[in-house]
Design an enzyme around this catalytic site. Sequence first.
Site, mmCIF file in Angstrom:
data_model
loop_
_atom_site.group_PDB
_atom_site.id
_atom_site.type_symbol
_atom_site.label_atom_id
_atom_site.label_comp_id
_atom_site.label_asym_id
_atom_site.label_seq_id
_atom_site.Cartn_x
_atom_site.Cartn_y
_atom_site.Cartn_z
ATOM 1 N N HIS A 18 0.834 -1.148 0.010
ATOM 2 C CA HIS A 18 -0.086 -0.090 -0.081
ATOM 3 C C HIS A 18 0.694 1.232 -0.080
ATOM 4 O O HIS A 18 1.867 1.481 0.946
ATOM 5 C CB HIS A 18 -0.903 -0.065 1.257
ATOM 6 C CG HIS A 18 -1.939 1.017 1.350
ATOM 7 N ND1 HIS A 18 -2.138 1.677 2.574
ATOM 8 C CD2 HIS A 18 -2.959 1.514 0.499
ATOM 9 C CE1 HIS A 18 -3.070 2.613 2.349
ATOM 10 N NE2 HIS A 18 -3.495 2.533 1.035
ATOM 11 N N GLU A 73 0.299 -0.585 -4.844
ATOM 12 C CA GLU A 73 -0.680 0.604 -4.963
ATOM 13 C C GLU A 73 -0.100 1.648 -4.528
ATOM 14 O O GLU A 73 0.777 2.022 -3.732
ATOM 15 C CB GLU A 73 -2.045 0.311 -4.056
ATOM 16 C CG GLU A 73 -3.153 1.045 -4.127
ATOM 17 C CD GLU A 73 -3.080 2.278 -3.203
ATOM 18 O OE1 GLU A 73 -3.994 3.017 -3.138
ATOM 19 O OE2 GLU A 73 -2.188 2.548 -2.364
ATOM 20 N N ASP A 102 -1.336 6.523 -4.997
ATOM 21 C CA ASP A 102 -2.135 7.443 -5.388
ATOM 22 C C ASP A 102 -1.603 8.578 -6.321
ATOM 23 O O ASP A 102 -0.487 9.071 -5.968
ATOM 24 C CB ASP A 102 -2.666 8.176 -3.967
ATOM 25 C CG ASP A 102 -2.813 7.092 -3.117
ATOM 26 O OD1 ASP A 102 -3.954 6.491 -3.218
ATOM 27 O OD2 ASP A 102 -2.226 7.098 -2.021
ATOM 28 N N HIS A 138 -0.940 11.314 -1.657
ATOM 29 C CA HIS A 138 -2.320 10.811 -1.242
ATOM 30 C C HIS A 138 -3.287 12.072 -0.908
ATOM 31 O O HIS A 138 -4.385 12.233 -1.195
ATOM 32 C CB HIS A 138 -2.018 10.006 0.040
ATOM 33 C CG HIS A 138 -3.170 9.796 0.714
ATOM 34 N ND1 HIS A 138 -4.137 10.342 1.522
ATOM 35 C CD2 HIS A 138 -4.113 8.397 0.442
ATOM 36 C CE1 HIS A 138 -5.326 9.568 2.006
ATOM 37 N NE2 HIS A 138 -5.111 8.466 1.252
ATOM 38 N N GLU A 191 -4.225 4.426 -8.116
ATOM 39 C CA GLU A 191 -5.464 5.012 -7.412
ATOM 40 C C GLU A 191 -5.354 6.551 -7.990
ATOM 41 O O GLU A 191 -4.481 7.169 -7.628
ATOM 42 C CB GLU A 191 -5.507 4.892 -6.063
ATOM 43 C CG GLU A 191 -6.784 5.552 -5.604
ATOM 44 C CD GLU A 191 -6.980 5.693 -4.188
ATOM 45 O OE1 GLU A 191 -6.335 4.932 -3.299
ATOM 46 O OE2 GLU A 191 -7.888 6.374 -3.834
HETATM 47 O O1 G3P Z 1 -6.602 2.017 -3.226
HETATM 48 C C1 G3P Z 1 -6.947 1.496 -1.840
HETATM 49 C C2 G3P Z 1 -6.557 2.331 -0.794
HETATM 50 O O2 G3P Z 1 -5.449 3.031 -0.782
HETATM 51 C C3 G3P Z 1 -7.645 3.520 -0.498
HETATM 52 O O3 G3P Z 1 -7.351 4.370 0.284
HETATM 53 O O4 G3P Z 1 -6.797 6.392 1.320
HETATM 54 O O5 G3P Z 1 -5.315 4.588 1.496
HETATM 55 O O6 G3P Z 1 -5.737 5.926 -0.667
HETATM 56 P P1 G3P Z 1 -6.448 5.354 0.680
HETATM 57 MG MG MG Z 2 -4.819 4.665 -2.168
#
Ligand code: G3P
Ligand code: MG
Length: 244
Positions: free
Chosen positions: A10, A37, A39, A52, A112
């Site tokens: 993540h 993953e 952002d 993020h 994302e």
């Molecule tokens: O993509 C899954 C997760 O990353 C979504 O929440 O806030 O960590 O971007 P967040």
């Molecule tokens: Mg995310």
Amino acid sequence: MWPYPRILAHRGGGKLAPENTIAALRCGLEHGFRAVEFDVMLARDGVPVVLHDPFLGRTVAGSGNVFDYDAAELQAMDAGAWFASRFAGEPVPLFAEVVDFCRAHGIWMNIEIKPAPGFERETGSVVAGATGAMFSDGVGVPLLSSFSETALAAARDAAPELPRAVLFDAVPPDWQARAAALGAVAIHCNHSRLDGATAAAIKAAGFGLFCYTVNNPARARALFAMGVDGLCTDRLDLIAPDFA
Ligand code: G3P
Ligand code: MG
């Protein structure tokens, strides 16, 4: 239904390195991760960057909104010191830099799309367009996801060939119609809001099912037993890429 890795790091390196940086990706690599993953949002000049929050102050030293700054200005900011002094000077990376790093190291990506409020269409369109151009060879094509269905619709229009996933906190009752409207191949959701009946319905309908952000190995095992296909974790030290 899920032709992708099962365990993703993540935000690049989970909680073991400053999120959404090249240092995070290096940390993931050190833990054996070849799937991440992260952002993506737009800087003022429309260049996508990996961040993020739509504002500075938590992971990036400074103040104001991300869209108040051009990408070159963000690149010069410190996205590492907040995490630990040894990461001081770690820059905000451009989206293209992260993709280049991942491709060079064989890391698969769940991208994302994280638009700042009001920039949903533009962000979806730019990120998908850039991704489509960078993966025109069809090798290791990423999965785009977003909580913003407006951004996903724009992504579909800009690069219909790229796979998309709808992100939910709790999966809503009309999830299937919403996913179908966007041509999505997978549902991504908060693991703590997912129940067995919903997981079974998503799988029976032929969609991929992915959960964020799972940091407890026993919970990860329970989710896979429910039919979940993949998850992302902050605890690269507890849930390894070969977790079973
Ligand atoms: O993509 C899954 C997760 O990353 C979504 O929440 O806030 O960590 O971007 P967040
Ligand atoms: Mg995310």
